[in-house]
Design a protein around this motif. Sequence first.
Motif, short mmCIF file in Angstrom:
data_model
loop_
_atom_site.label_atom_id
_atom_site.label_comp_id
_atom_site.label_asym_id
_atom_site.label_seq_id
_atom_site.Cartn_x
_atom_site.Cartn_y
_atom_site.Cartn_z
N ILE A 23 0.87 -1.18 0.00
CA ILE A 23 0.00 0.00 0.00
C ILE A 23 0.90 1.23 0.00
O ILE A 23 1.66 1.44 0.94
CB ILE A 23 -0.92 0.02 1.24
N TRP A 24 0.81 2.02 -1.07
CA TRP A 24 1.62 3.23 -1.17
C TRP A 24 0.73 4.46 -1.00
O TRP A 24 -0.17 4.70 -1.81
CB TRP A 24 2.32 3.30 -2.53
N PHE A 25 0.96 5.22 0.05
CA PHE A 25 0.22 6.46 0.27
C PHE A 25 0.70 7.53 -0.71
O PHE A 25 1.85 7.50 -1.17
CB PHE A 25 0.44 6.97 1.70
N GLN A 26 -0.18 8.46 -1.01
CA GLN A 26 0.14 9.58 -1.90
C GLN A 26 0.28 10.86 -1.08
O GLN A 26 -0.62 11.21 -0.31
CB GLN A 26 -0.95 9.77 -2.96
N ASP A 39 7.23 10.38 -7.35
CA ASP A 39 5.89 10.52 -7.91
C ASP A 39 4.82 10.50 -6.82
O ASP A 39 3.67 10.87 -7.07
CB ASP A 39 5.62 9.41 -8.92
N THR A 40 5.19 10.07 -5.62
CA THR A 40 4.22 10.00 -4.52
C THR A 40 4.26 11.25 -3.64
O THR A 40 3.61 11.28 -2.60
CB THR A 40 4.46 8.76 -3.64
N TRP A 41 5.01 12.25 -4.00
CA TRP A 41 5.15 13.45 -3.16
C TRP A 41 3.93 14.36 -3.19
O TRP A 41 3.59 14.98 -2.18
CB TRP A 41 6.37 14.26 -3.59
N GLN A 42 3.30 14.49 -4.33
CA GLN A 42 2.26 15.50 -4.51
C GLN A 42 1.04 15.23 -3.64
O GLN A 42 0.55 14.11 -3.56
CB GLN A 42 1.84 15.56 -5.97
N PHE A 43 0.55 16.28 -3.01
CA PHE A 43 -0.67 16.19 -2.21
C PHE A 43 -1.89 16.55 -3.07
O PHE A 43 -1.77 17.01 -4.20
CB PHE A 43 -0.59 17.15 -1.02
N ASN A 44 -3.08 16.31 -2.50
CA ASN A 44 -4.36 16.67 -3.12
C ASN A 44 -4.56 16.01 -4.47
O ASN A 44 -5.09 16.61 -5.42
CB ASN A 44 -4.46 18.20 -3.26
N THR A 201 10.98 7.26 -11.48
CA THR A 201 10.31 8.09 -10.48
C THR A 201 11.28 8.60 -9.43
O THR A 201 10.86 9.22 -8.46
CB THR A 201 9.20 7.27 -9.76
N GLN A 202 12.58 8.34 -9.61
CA GLN A 202 13.56 8.76 -8.61
C GLN A 202 13.74 10.28 -8.63
O GLN A 202 13.84 10.91 -9.68
CB GLN A 202 14.91 8.09 -8.84
#
Length: 208
Positions: A23-26, A39-44, A201-202
């Motif tokens: 499970i990867w949170f965004q 690529d998982t840094w952006q919020f909203n 995505t690094q």
Amino acid sequence: MKIAISRLHFPVSTLGPGKRIGIWFQGCSIHCEGCISADTWQFNTNLVDLEEVKKMLKKWLPKAEGITISGGEPFDQQPALFELLGFLRSYNLSVLVYSGYSFQKLQKQKEILNLIDVLISEPYDYKKTQTKALLGSDNQKIHFLSTLGKESFSAYAEKAPEKTLDVQFDSNEVWMAGIPISGMEKISKAFNQNGVHIKSTQAVIKKE
């Protein structure tokens, strides 16, 4: 309740023992230099109903041998993380959670920590060595928070870094799950030399 999720995968075999649900949170506020999941840094973005996530997980949980939660930064969504962990607890599967926050800071979240079996804390540091299977860099720390966690992970945590990655296909995208040795640079170079052009995505490593 809404939760921001980057992706869900099963089975994942490179982020802990056995066939695990990944499970990867965004969303991440830490932004470690050289992070392999920028690529998982952006919020909203990628907001979904937590009940929908539970429905998806229920299809996999009877076949799973554990759960690994990463990101993004799970502790940037504390209410959703707490509810998700509470749901998973009844399945009696080992739960590993990655966080880039220090353990000192995370200790204030005792209600959440009580639902986690193994926690890996501290920010990734690309300048550090990498000698353990579960760690991106050796400054990171592994904490066994339950008997189940210690029994499941104590031997695994002493292994050398994995040289394999899980590969998952989503429509026109290919995801690699795991902790690549020395990041994605060598992998991207190998692909490109063989005529396969990929976008990693690094996160960028600043030149000194």
